[in-house]
Design an enzyme around this catalytic site. Structure first.
Site, mmCIF file in Angstrom:
data_model
loop_
_atom_site.group_PDB
_atom_site.id
_atom_site.type_symbol
_atom_site.label_atom_id
_atom_site.label_comp_id
_atom_site.label_asym_id
_atom_site.label_seq_id
_atom_site.Cartn_x
_atom_site.Cartn_y
_atom_site.Cartn_z
ATOM 1 C CG HIS A 1 -13.072 -22.766 -10.892
ATOM 2 N ND1 HIS A 1 -13.404 -21.434 -10.953
ATOM 3 C CD2 HIS A 1 -13.480 -23.194 -9.658
ATOM 4 C CE1 HIS A 1 -13.977 -21.075 -9.819
ATOM 5 N NE2 HIS A 1 -14.028 -22.113 -9.030
ATOM 6 C CB CYS B 1 -16.472 -25.566 -8.015
ATOM 7 S SG CYS B 1 -15.675 -24.262 -7.080
#
Length: 307
Positions: A216, A121
């Protein structure tokens, strides 16, 4: 419509994947998880226990249940004829298994032998940003520091953060450590090299978990082969698929979106032909579930054209 299975449907990524599949018109979706989670309902659909026998007969199987479950279940599902899109690390660096970000190396998805790996990710948004810069000026080296939300560790860890007092929030490093680097840092390096097909590209990563629920962020330092002005880099990124310019990208701004946000694009005076930038991405959507669905849609669309 294809018959679709989601394995790991009760997890953080699995729930988002179910939502996205239904939003995108997939209406023949079956949900699976471990024996412990069997019987639960996700978006009104009952979850069954995953087994090789039960996964036979599907056109597409999405796996988001961890590498152990993937190693046990993916080979049988692929042999039964399903296109298996796996989110775990089980097959990402295996020879012969495409590791795909559709906007970057989508054609590799068509070379599959039943299994396609969905990247990490943090790697997905990084390669989305690197690709247009690499096409324009080449890449000499990449350095990245990641600030990863707790949802990347799963639904249980996310709930733990939400339940704990704010005073207990802290940075953490919850990946396996080999004495030199965390396995997350190795993944970013090796996956970036594989996706960009630059096996010798110097990539250095430092990863940390931050007390943020979702999204993130990454600070990235790039050295290009040819000079690349920040203004030109902005032009390239503004035109890149699944990338959006933002003055200061943050996890909060990225949450719920389907693009990698990128900004703070400036010269890096510490290196020749250096650029520095910051990015953020919803790690459960484009960083995981959506990328996997886009892989399957790409393969299915080519099958339809071929037929």
């Amino acid at each position: 419509m294809p018959r679709v299975a989601v394995v790991g449907a009760t997890g953080a990524v699995g729930g988002v994947m179910v939502d996205l599949l239904l939003e995108r018109g997939f209406d023949n979706v079956s949900l699976f998880a471990s024996a412990r989670s069997a019987g639960r309902k996700v978006r009104g659909l009952r979850v069954e226990e995953a087994s090789p026998e039960r996964l036979a007969g599907f056109d597409v199987c999405f796996f988001s249940a961890g590498s152990k479950a993937s190693r046990e279940l993916v080979p049988d599902a692929a042999r039964a004829g399903a296109l298996c899109v796996d989110k775990s690390e089980a097959f990402r660096l295996q020879d012969g298994v495409p590791l795909v970000v559709p906007e970057v190396n989508g054609d590799r998805a068509l070379e599959h032998d039943g299994v396609i790996a969905n990247p990490n990710c943090s790697t997905i948004p990084l390669t989305l940003v690197l690709q247009p810069l690499r096409e324009e000026a080449g890449l000499r080296s990449v350095r990245v520091a990641t600030y990863q939300s707790v949802s990347g560790k799963g639904a249980q860890r996310l709930q733990q953060l939400l339940d704990e007092p704010q005073a207990e929030h802290d940075l953490s490093v919850d990946w396996e450590f080999d004495g030199e680097e965390f396995d997350e840092e190795m993944k970013i390096r090796e996956e970036t090299r594989k996706i960009l097909e630059l096996p010798e590209l110097p990539v250095s990563a430092t990863c940390v978990r931050v007390p943020v629920p979702l999204g993130h962020a990454e600070s990235v330092w790039i050295e290009t082969e040819e000079p690349l002005a920040p203004a030109r880099a902005c032009e390239l990124l503004a035109a890149a698929p699944s990338v959006r310019l933002e003055d200061f990208p943050t996890p909060g701004k990225a949450a719920g979106g389907d693009e990698a946000l990128v900004g703070r694009i400036r010269r890096d005076p510490a290196s020749q032909n250096g650029l520095s930038l910051h990015l953020a991405c919803d790690n459960l959507r484009k960083g995981a579930a959506l990328n996997g669905i886009q892989i399957a849609e790409l393969v299915l669309s080519r099958r339809t054209v071929a037929a």
